[in-house]
Design a protein around this motif. Sequence first.
Motif, PDB file in Angstrom:
ATOM      1  N   THR A  53     -45.636  63.937  65.388  1.00  0.00           N
ATOM      2  CA  THR A  53     -46.995  63.987  64.793  1.00  0.00           C
ATOM      3  C   THR A  53     -46.839  63.547  63.283  1.00  0.00           C
ATOM      4  O   THR A  53     -47.932  62.805  62.971  1.00  0.00           O
ATOM      5  CB  THR A  53     -47.606  65.206  65.352  1.00  0.00           C
ATOM      6  N   ASN A  54     -46.121  64.059  62.677  1.00  0.00           N
ATOM      7  CA  ASN A  54     -46.083  63.812  61.286  1.00  0.00           C
ATOM      8  C   ASN A  54     -45.877  62.221  60.936  1.00  0.00           C
ATOM      9  O   ASN A  54     -46.422  61.743  60.003  1.00  0.00           O
ATOM     10  CB  ASN A  54     -45.252  64.670  60.651  1.00  0.00           C
ATOM     11  N   ARG A  55     -44.970  61.694  61.486  1.00  0.00           N
ATOM     12  CA  ARG A  55     -44.759  60.482  61.532  1.00  0.00           C
ATOM     13  C   ARG A  55     -45.916  59.594  61.963  1.00  0.00           C
ATOM     14  O   ARG A  55     -46.129  58.572  61.454  1.00  0.00           O
ATOM     15  CB  ARG A  55     -43.485  59.947  62.385  1.00  0.00           C
ATOM     16  N   GLU A  56     -46.416  60.051  63.112  1.00  0.00           N
ATOM     17  CA  GLU A  56     -47.352  59.216  63.692  1.00  0.00           C
ATOM     18  C   GLU A  56     -48.665  59.217  62.736  1.00  0.00           C
ATOM     19  O   GLU A  56     -49.538  58.233  62.495  1.00  0.00           O
ATOM     20  CB  GLU A  56     -47.898  59.419  65.138  1.00  0.00           C
ATOM     21  N   PHE A  57     -49.260  60.354  62.222  1.00  0.00           N
ATOM     22  CA  PHE A  57     -50.411  60.544  61.488  1.00  0.00           C
ATOM     23  C   PHE A  57     -50.339  60.314  60.136  1.00  0.00           C
ATOM     24  O   PHE A  57     -51.234  59.979  59.170  1.00  0.00           O
ATOM     25  CB  PHE A  57     -50.997  61.940  61.926  1.00  0.00           C
ATOM     26  N   ARG A  58     -49.081  60.507  59.401  1.00  0.00           N
ATOM     27  CA  ARG A  58     -48.856  60.743  57.995  1.00  0.00           C
ATOM     28  C   ARG A  58     -47.802  59.583  57.611  1.00  0.00           C
ATOM     29  O   ARG A  58     -47.750  59.820  56.389  1.00  0.00           O
ATOM     30  CB  ARG A  58     -48.737  62.138  57.552  1.00  0.00           C
ATOM     31  N   ASP A  65     -43.947  72.099  58.120  1.00  0.00           N
ATOM     32  CA  ASP A  65     -44.239  73.618  58.800  1.00  0.00           C
ATOM     33  C   ASP A  65     -45.630  73.450  59.389  1.00  0.00           C
ATOM     34  O   ASP A  65     -45.768  74.245  60.342  1.00  0.00           O
ATOM     35  CB  ASP A  65     -44.131  74.570  57.839  1.00  0.00           C
ATOM     36  N   VAL A  66     -46.562  72.816  58.857  1.00  0.00           N
ATOM     37  CA  VAL A  66     -47.939  72.900  59.662  1.00  0.00           C
ATOM     38  C   VAL A  66     -48.608  71.556  59.110  1.00  0.00           C
ATOM     39  O   VAL A  66     -48.267  70.913  58.192  1.00  0.00           O
ATOM     40  CB  VAL A  66     -48.558  74.249  58.868  1.00  0.00           C
ATOM     41  N   LEU A  67     -49.453  71.059  60.059  1.00  0.00           N
ATOM     42  CA  LEU A  67     -50.194  69.842  59.969  1.00  0.00           C
ATOM     43  C   LEU A  67     -51.752  70.414  60.186  1.00  0.00           C
ATOM     44  O   LEU A  67     -51.850  71.180  61.019  1.00  0.00           O
ATOM     45  CB  LEU A  67     -49.661  68.938  60.836  1.00  0.00           C
ATOM     46  N   SER A  68     -52.517  69.891  59.445  1.00  0.00           N
ATOM     47  CA  SER A  68     -54.162  70.139  59.474  1.00  0.00           C
ATOM     48  C   SER A  68     -54.764  68.994  59.995  1.00  0.00           C
ATOM     49  O   SER A  68     -54.505  67.971  59.237  1.00  0.00           O
ATOM     50  CB  SER A  68     -54.510  70.749  58.256  1.00  0.00           C
ATOM     51  N   PHE A  69     -55.555  69.122  60.627  1.00  0.00           N
ATOM     52  CA  PHE A  69     -56.657  67.720  61.172  1.00  0.00           C
ATOM     53  C   PHE A  69     -58.013  68.032  61.140  1.00  0.00           C
ATOM     54  O   PHE A  69     -58.514  68.542  61.886  1.00  0.00           O
ATOM     55  CB  PHE A  69     -55.941  67.209  62.562  1.00  0.00           C
TER      56      PHE A  69
END
Length: 164
Positions: A53-58, A65-69
């Motif tokens: 998810t980090n690779r795809e969106f950022r 540790d945490v992602l915020s959308f």
Amino acid sequence: MTLNIEMEYETPLDFDYEELAKKVTEAALDYENCPYEAEINLVLTGNEEIQRTNREFREIDRITDVLSFPMLDFETPADFSHAEEDASCFHPDTGELLLGDIMICVPRMQEQAESYGHGQVREFAFLIAHSMLHLMGYDHMTPEEAAVMEKKQAEILEGLRITR
């Protein structure tokens, strides 16, 4: 408030993460004087999924540790006044403000709790408070922004008596 929680991680946590997540999200909304009932989605996941998810969106190919959308664009953090002008900011059935999504990497949260010398409850609560501030328009790209977020995170957790 509606807090939708999806547990993708296989190993159960040894504390009531649902109750804690609800307490911290409510405390953050109250701290920022959110005038609406809100809906937040929380996903508890593992290393591979958060890295993907980090690779795809950022475009950052590493575990975090945490992602915020956030679902809303704030001109000024925690200024909810513009939401009234856009019906798409609210759930059509419940009328709740659609605040956004939080994704927490459980193994990273557990590692950080140990390395920082405090319990998993405190680390989990911290990550939720941190992410809630992101959902309400705060960021930490500059030292000044970081100081504001750090102060707010600490006050939210102190208000819940969750300390290191």
